[in-house]
Design a protein around this motif. Structure first.
Motif, PDB file in Angstrom:
ATOM      1  N   LEU A 155     107.647  89.859 -14.265  1.00  0.00           N
ATOM      2  CA  LEU A 155     106.746  89.990 -15.409  1.00  0.00           C
ATOM      3  C   LEU A 155     105.751  88.840 -15.352  1.00  0.00           C
ATOM      4  O   LEU A 155     106.112  87.682 -15.560  1.00  0.00           O
ATOM      5  CB  LEU A 155     107.524  89.959 -16.722  1.00  0.00           C
ATOM      6  CG  LEU A 155     108.502  91.112 -16.953  1.00  0.00           C
ATOM      7  CD1 LEU A 155     109.294  90.903 -18.232  1.00  0.00           C
ATOM      8  CD2 LEU A 155     107.767  92.437 -17.010  1.00  0.00           C
ATOM      9  N   GLN A 156     104.515  89.167 -15.058  1.00  0.00           N
ATOM     10  CA  GLN A 156     103.488  88.145 -14.906  1.00  0.00           C
ATOM     11  C   GLN A 156     102.691  87.981 -16.193  1.00  0.00           C
ATOM     12  O   GLN A 156     102.222  88.966 -16.772  1.00  0.00           O
ATOM     13  CB  GLN A 156     102.545  88.509 -13.755  1.00  0.00           C
ATOM     14  CG  GLN A 156     101.528  87.411 -13.442  1.00  0.00           C
ATOM     15  CD  GLN A 156     100.592  87.826 -12.315  1.00  0.00           C
ATOM     16  OE1 GLN A 156     100.491  89.009 -11.978  1.00  0.00           O
ATOM     17  NE2 GLN A 156      99.898  86.869 -11.730  1.00  0.00           N
ATOM     18  N   ILE A 157     102.561  86.741 -16.655  1.00  0.00           N
ATOM     19  CA  ILE A 157     101.745  86.426 -17.822  1.00  0.00           C
ATOM     20  C   ILE A 157     100.657  85.463 -17.375  1.00  0.00           C
ATOM     21  O   ILE A 157     100.939  84.312 -16.993  1.00  0.00           O
ATOM     22  CB  ILE A 157     102.577  85.795 -18.957  1.00  0.00           C
ATOM     23  CG1 ILE A 157     103.679  86.760 -19.411  1.00  0.00           C
ATOM     24  CG2 ILE A 157     101.673  85.414 -20.135  1.00  0.00           C
ATOM     25  CD1 ILE A 157     104.596  86.193 -20.485  1.00  0.00           C
ATOM     26  N   GLU A 158      99.424  85.924 -17.375  1.00  0.00           N
ATOM     27  CA  GLU A 158      98.308  85.085 -16.917  1.00  0.00           C
ATOM     28  C   GLU A 158      97.787  84.248 -18.069  1.00  0.00           C
ATOM     29  O   GLU A 158      96.878  84.639 -18.795  1.00  0.00           O
ATOM     30  CB  GLU A 158      97.217  85.974 -16.321  1.00  0.00           C
ATOM     31  CG  GLU A 158      97.660  86.710 -15.059  1.00  0.00           C
ATOM     32  CD  GLU A 158      96.558  87.563 -14.465  1.00  0.00           C
ATOM     33  OE1 GLU A 158      95.484  87.652 -15.094  1.00  0.00           O
ATOM     34  OE2 GLU A 158      96.775  88.130 -13.383  1.00  0.00           O
ATOM     35  N   PRO A 193      97.377  79.865 -18.875  1.00  0.00           N
ATOM     36  CA  PRO A 193      97.587  78.511 -18.332  1.00  0.00           C
ATOM     37  C   PRO A 193      98.745  77.758 -18.990  1.00  0.00           C
ATOM     38  O   PRO A 193      99.277  76.804 -18.420  1.00  0.00           O
ATOM     39  CB  PRO A 193      96.246  77.810 -18.595  1.00  0.00           C
ATOM     40  CG  PRO A 193      95.578  78.628 -19.651  1.00  0.00           C
ATOM     41  CD  PRO A 193      96.038  80.019 -19.443  1.00  0.00           C
ATOM     42  N   ARG A 194      99.161  78.183 -20.177  1.00  0.00           N
ATOM     43  CA  ARG A 194     100.289  77.529 -20.850  1.00  0.00           C
ATOM     44  C   ARG A 194     101.635  77.987 -20.296  1.00  0.00           C
ATOM     45  O   ARG A 194     102.666  77.381 -20.584  1.00  0.00           O
ATOM     46  CB  ARG A 194     100.231  77.792 -22.358  1.00  0.00           C
ATOM     47  CG  ARG A 194      99.016  77.231 -23.062  1.00  0.00           C
ATOM     48  CD  ARG A 194      98.945  77.733 -24.496  1.00  0.00           C
ATOM     49  NE  ARG A 194      98.773  79.185 -24.543  1.00  0.00           N
ATOM     50  CZ  ARG A 194      98.881  79.899 -25.653  1.00  0.00           C
ATOM     51  NH1 ARG A 194      99.175  79.311 -26.800  1.00  0.00           N
ATOM     52  NH2 ARG A 194      98.696  81.217 -25.618  1.00  0.00           N
ATOM     53  N   VAL A 195     101.600  79.066 -19.513  1.00  0.00           N
ATOM     54  CA  VAL A 195     102.823  79.601 -18.911  1.00  0.00           C
ATOM     55  C   VAL A 195     102.971  79.013 -17.516  1.00  0.00           C
ATOM     56  O   VAL A 195     102.020  78.996 -16.725  1.00  0.00           O
ATOM     57  CB  VAL A 195     102.755  81.142 -18.827  1.00  0.00           C
ATOM     58  CG1 VAL A 195     103.981  81.702 -18.113  1.00  0.00           C
ATOM     59  CG2 VAL A 195     102.626  81.739 -20.217  1.00  0.00           C
ATOM     60  N   SER A 196     104.149  78.501 -17.188  1.00  0.00           N
ATOM     61  CA  SER A 196     104.390  77.926 -15.862  1.00  0.00           C
ATOM     62  C   SER A 196     104.427  79.026 -14.805  1.00  0.00           C
ATOM     63  O   SER A 196     104.615  80.210 -15.121  1.00  0.00           O
ATOM     64  CB  SER A 196     105.714  77.158 -15.853  1.00  0.00           C
ATOM     65  OG  SER A 196     105.651  76.052 -16.737  1.00  0.00           O
ATOM     66  N   ARG A 197     104.269  78.613 -13.547  1.00  0.00           N
ATOM     67  CA  ARG A 197     104.258  79.599 -12.459  1.00  0.00           C
ATOM     68  C   ARG A 197     105.550  80.416 -12.465  1.00  0.00           C
ATOM     69  O   ARG A 197     105.536  81.620 -12.313  1.00  0.00           O
ATOM     70  CB  ARG A 197     104.070  78.887 -11.113  1.00  0.00           C
ATOM     71  CG  ARG A 197     102.672  78.293 -10.941  1.00  0.00           C
ATOM     72  CD  ARG A 197     102.574  77.505  -9.657  1.00  0.00           C
ATOM     73  NE  ARG A 197     102.807  78.353  -8.481  1.00  0.00           N
ATOM     74  CZ  ARG A 197     101.896  79.150  -7.943  1.00  0.00           C
ATOM     75  NH1 ARG A 197     100.683  79.225  -8.478  1.00  0.00           N
ATOM     76  NH2 ARG A 197     102.175  79.879  -6.876  1.00  0.00           N
ATOM     77  N   ARG A 198     106.688  79.756 -12.588  1.00  0.00           N
ATOM     78  CA  ARG A 198     107.977  80.416 -12.801  1.00  0.00           C
ATOM     79  C   ARG A 198     108.542  79.817 -14.079  1.00  0.00           C
ATOM     80  O   ARG A 198     109.093  78.719 -14.067  1.00  0.00           O
ATOM     81  CB  ARG A 198     108.909  80.183 -11.606  1.00  0.00           C
ATOM     82  CG  ARG A 198     108.518  80.980 -10.376  1.00  0.00           C
ATOM     83  CD  ARG A 198     109.349  80.594  -9.153  1.00  0.00           C
ATOM     84  NE  ARG A 198     110.783  80.640  -9.415  1.00  0.00           N
ATOM     85  CZ  ARG A 198     111.527  81.747  -9.383  1.00  0.00           C
ATOM     86  NH1 ARG A 198     110.951  82.914  -9.111  1.00  0.00           N
ATOM     87  NH2 ARG A 198     112.816  81.704  -9.607  1.00  0.00           N
ATOM     88  N   HIS A 199     108.375  80.530 -15.172  1.00  0.00           N
ATOM     89  CA  HIS A 199     108.630  79.958 -16.493  1.00  0.00           C
ATOM     90  C   HIS A 199     110.085  80.130 -16.942  1.00  0.00           C
ATOM     91  O   HIS A 199     110.748  79.177 -17.339  1.00  0.00           O
ATOM     92  CB  HIS A 199     107.695  80.615 -17.518  1.00  0.00           C
ATOM     93  CG  HIS A 199     107.581  79.852 -18.802  1.00  0.00           C
ATOM     94  ND1 HIS A 199     106.479  79.072 -19.119  1.00  0.00           N
ATOM     95  CD2 HIS A 199     108.432  79.736 -19.860  1.00  0.00           C
ATOM     96  CE1 HIS A 199     106.649  78.519 -20.300  1.00  0.00           C
ATOM     97  NE2 HIS A 199     107.835  78.912 -20.775  1.00  0.00           N
ATOM     98  N   VAL A 200     110.563  81.361 -16.897  1.00  0.00           N
ATOM     99  CA  VAL A 200     111.905  81.631 -17.407  1.00  0.00           C
ATOM    100  C   VAL A 200     112.525  82.792 -16.625  1.00  0.00           C
ATOM    101  O   VAL A 200     111.819  83.682 -16.148  1.00  0.00           O
ATOM    102  CB  VAL A 200     111.862  81.957 -18.924  1.00  0.00           C
ATOM    103  CG1 VAL A 200     111.155  83.263 -19.189  1.00  0.00           C
ATOM    104  CG2 VAL A 200     113.247  81.986 -19.534  1.00  0.00           C
TER     105      VAL A 200
END
Length: 217
Positions: free
Chosen positions: A155-158, A160-167
């Motif tokens: 699930l990709q969220i574009e 900038p506040r989201v890390s490359r691999r967030h959770v």
């Protein structure tokens, strides 16, 4: 209570020109009532003593009625699925897989007549858990997902506040576990920061201000 909320949402869905199209034909709310009845009538007691309900629903209609639903079919199927999940949750039923609703033409069905058939099908490898987004879209978790900014994430969220691999969300026993993958801005569940959390039905996951609801069934 469940049906009342469903009926209110349907009123908004079929208002205006859609409402006129259904006069004298199959009404969407009739289908909802039949789905609930099928859930109650066809539930079974499993080996663990839990009530298991069918999770696959086929709505058979005349071609004329099916054509009327075409402009709103995606939204209606989503609402019917939500209705089944909510009713099952309130009654304490469990599912063996993800809830799937389909509309199809029934051979020889006359206008105004319809039927709902059901089946139990384990259609997700590790249970029926899913994530529900603010626009109503739903993603089955299956064996788990990774959420983040990079294209390799499930699930990709574009943002900038989201890390490359967030959770990451992974299978844990009969349920799911959320693990923050060292994200810069953190992950919250039910408004509290978490690093590792066993998900419970209707938990609200927050990533960069976006709220995602976890549903166990």
């Amino acid at each position: 209570m469940v049906m009342r909320g469903f009926e209110r949402r349907l009123e908004r869905l079929v208002e205006g020109g859609f409402a006129r199209a259904f006069r004298g034909a199959v009404e969407p709310v009739e289908i909802g009532r039949r789905v609930v009845r099928v859930l109650d009538d066809e539930r079974t007691l499993d080996v663990r003593g839990s009530m298991t309900a069918p999770n696959m629903f086929a709505v058979w209609l005349s071609q004329a009625d099916l054509d009327r639903f075409t402009p709103m079919q995606e939204a209606l199927v989503r609402e019917l699925g939500d209705l089944a999940r909510t009713h099952a949750r309130e009654r304490g039923y469990r599912f063996v897989g993800n809830v799937v609703v389909s509309l199809a033409p029934g051979q020889g069905y006359r206008e105004g007549r319809f039927e709902v058939t059901s089946a139990l099908e384990a259609n997700a490898e590790n249970g029926p858990g899913s994530l529900v987004f603010s626009d109503g879209s739903r993603v089955a978790l299956g064996t788990g997902v990774t959420i983040g900014r990079e294209a390799a994430c499930n699930l990709q969220i574009e943002d900038p506040r989201v890390s490359r691999r967030h959770v990451g969300i992974e299978v844990a026993g009969a349920g799911y576990r959320l693990v923050d993958l060292g994200s810069t801005n953190g992950t919250r569940v039910n408004q509290s920061p978490v690093a590792d959390h066993t998900l419970v039905d209707l938990d609200i996951i927050e990533i960069a201000g976006r709220e995602i609801r976890f549903e166990a069934s």
